[in-house]
Design a protein around this motif. Structure first.
Motif, PDB file in Angstrom:
ATOM      1  N   TYR A 137       0.804  -1.216   0.000  1.00 55.88           N
ATOM      2  CA  TYR A 137       0.000   0.000   0.000  1.00 55.88           C
ATOM      3  C   TYR A 137       0.840   1.269   0.000  1.00 55.88           C
ATOM      4  CZ  TYR A 137      -3.884  -3.065   0.946  1.00 55.88           C
ATOM      5  OH  TYR A 137      -4.828  -4.056   0.851  1.00 55.88           O
ATOM      6  N   SER A 169       1.188   7.836   3.254  1.00 56.13           N
ATOM      7  CA  SER A 169       1.245   9.293   3.137  1.00 56.13           C
ATOM      8  C   SER A 169       1.487   9.941   4.492  1.00 56.13           C
ATOM      9  CB  SER A 169      -0.071   9.842   2.579  1.00 56.13           C
ATOM     10  OG  SER A 169      -0.324   9.374   1.279  1.00 56.13           O
ATOM     11  N   TYR A 177       0.425  13.599   6.285  1.00 52.97           N
ATOM     12  CA  TYR A 177      -0.378  14.810   6.266  1.00 52.97           C
ATOM     13  C   TYR A 177       0.037  15.673   7.455  1.00 52.97           C
ATOM     14  CZ  TYR A 177      -3.861  12.882   2.994  1.00 52.97           C
ATOM     15  OH  TYR A 177      -4.503  12.365   1.899  1.00 52.97           O
ATOM     16  N   LEU A 188      -2.095  17.369   2.622  1.00 50.20           N
ATOM     17  CA  LEU A 188      -1.207  16.290   2.230  1.00 50.20           C
ATOM     18  C   LEU A 188       0.205  16.828   2.052  1.00 50.20           C
ATOM     19  CD1 LEU A 188      -0.775  13.357   1.279  1.00 50.20           C
ATOM     20  CD2 LEU A 188      -1.437  14.123  -1.003  1.00 50.20           C
ATOM     21  N   THR A 213       3.431  11.518  -0.406  1.00 46.41           N
ATOM     22  CA  THR A 213       2.972  10.142  -0.554  1.00 46.41           C
ATOM     23  C   THR A 213       4.102   9.313  -1.129  1.00 46.41           C
ATOM     24  OG1 THR A 213       0.674  10.807  -0.897  1.00 46.41           O
ATOM     25  CG2 THR A 213       1.326   8.656  -1.751  1.00 46.41           C
ATOM     26  N   ASN A 223      -0.812   8.182   7.241  1.00 44.30           N
ATOM     27  CA  ASN A 223      -2.090   7.765   6.630  1.00 44.30           C
ATOM     28  C   ASN A 223      -1.873   6.649   5.633  1.00 44.30           C
ATOM     29  OD1 ASN A 223      -3.564   8.308   3.789  1.00 44.30           O
ATOM     30  ND2 ASN A 223      -5.044   8.586   5.441  1.00 44.30           N
ATOM     31  N   THR A 224      -2.872   5.769   5.553  1.00 46.53           N
ATOM     32  CA  THR A 224      -2.954   4.837   4.458  1.00 46.53           C
ATOM     33  C   THR A 224      -4.417   4.628   4.123  1.00 46.53           C
ATOM     34  OG1 THR A 224      -2.126   2.736   3.576  1.00 46.53           O
ATOM     35  CG2 THR A 224      -3.060   2.689   5.800  1.00 46.53           C
ATOM     36  N   ARG A 225      -4.679   4.209   2.902  1.00 47.88           N
ATOM     37  CA  ARG A 225      -6.053   3.959   2.469  1.00 47.88           C
ATOM     38  C   ARG A 225      -6.171   2.503   2.058  1.00 47.88           C
ATOM     39  NH1 ARG A 225      -9.589   7.870  -1.298  1.00 47.88           N
ATOM     40  NH2 ARG A 225      -9.628   8.924   0.711  1.00 47.88           N
ATOM     41  N   HIS A 256     -11.033   3.125   2.596  1.00 46.11           N
ATOM     42  CA  HIS A 256     -11.155   3.653   3.955  1.00 46.11           C
ATOM     43  C   HIS A 256      -9.812   4.218   4.382  1.00 46.11           C
ATOM     44  CE1 HIS A 256     -12.761   3.949   8.048  1.00 46.11           C
ATOM     45  NE2 HIS A 256     -11.576   3.565   8.442  1.00 46.11           N
ATOM     46  N   ASP A 257      -9.842   5.429   4.914  1.00 41.48           N
ATOM     47  CA  ASP A 257      -8.627   6.073   5.396  1.00 41.48           C
ATOM     48  C   ASP A 257      -8.347   5.696   6.845  1.00 41.48           C
ATOM     49  OD1 ASP A 257      -9.282   8.883   3.392  1.00 41.48           O
ATOM     50  OD2 ASP A 257      -7.429   7.717   3.342  1.00 41.48           O
ATOM     51  N   TYR A 258      -7.095   5.361   7.094  1.00 42.46           N
ATOM     52  CA  TYR A 258      -6.643   5.086   8.453  1.00 42.46           C
ATOM     53  C   TYR A 258      -5.593   6.134   8.832  1.00 42.46           C
ATOM     54  CZ  TYR A 258      -8.926   0.568   8.090  1.00 42.46           C
ATOM     55  OH  TYR A 258      -9.858  -0.422   7.936  1.00 42.46           O
ATOM     56  N   TRP A 259      -5.656   6.542  10.106  1.00 40.97           N
ATOM     57  CA  TRP A 259      -4.786   7.608  10.598  1.00 40.97           C
ATOM     58  C   TRP A 259      -4.101   7.194  11.890  1.00 40.97           C
ATOM     59  CZ3 TRP A 259      -4.488  11.846   7.481  1.00 40.97           C
ATOM     60  CH2 TRP A 259      -5.522  12.041   6.554  1.00 40.97           C
TER      61      TRP A 259
END
Length: 116
Positions: free
Chosen positions: A32, A35, A37, A47, A50, A97-99, A103-106
């Motif tokens: 994956y 990123s 932010y 952002l 990435t 962050n990853t998607r 769905h975004d995870y933080w």
């Protein structure tokens, strides 16, 4: 479950450097994009950069080009943000962050303060 844990923030002087780390777990990290932010007080989250699965970087913010470098170590499930030539306007909470599956995870964020 997906977990992102940032570290490495703190106080730096203008012109100084910091390296942020984000340790990831709970998913196949190497598959994956990752990123960074940041969110400054009273501003929207933006952002910063990435990185692709193979290590290609995309610096999204013009303000950090030439100063910040994103990298990853797939063996350690960790993504980094090397920040050089820091400026007071870089002061913010920095988030990893990853998607996954749209769905975004933080992570919880790490505070970076640049001040003399």
């Amino acid at each position: 479950q997906v977990q992102l844990v940032e570290s490495g923030g703190g106080l730096a002087q203008p012109g100084g450097s910091l390296r942020l780390s984000c340790a990831a777990s709970g998913f196949s990290f190497s598959r994956y994009y990752m990123s960074w932010y940041r969110q400054a007080p009273w501003k929207e989250r933006e952002l910063v950069a990435t990185i692709t699965t193979t290590g290609g970087s995309i610096n999204a913010a013009d303000s950090v080009k030439g100063r910040f470098t994103i990298s990853r170590d797939n063996a350690k499930n960790t993504v980094y943000l090397q920040m050089n030539s820091l400026k007071p306007e870089d002061t913010a909470v920095y988030y990893c962050n990853t998607r996954l599956s749209f769905h975004d995870y933080w992570g919880q964020g790490t505070q970076v303060t640049v001040s003399s």
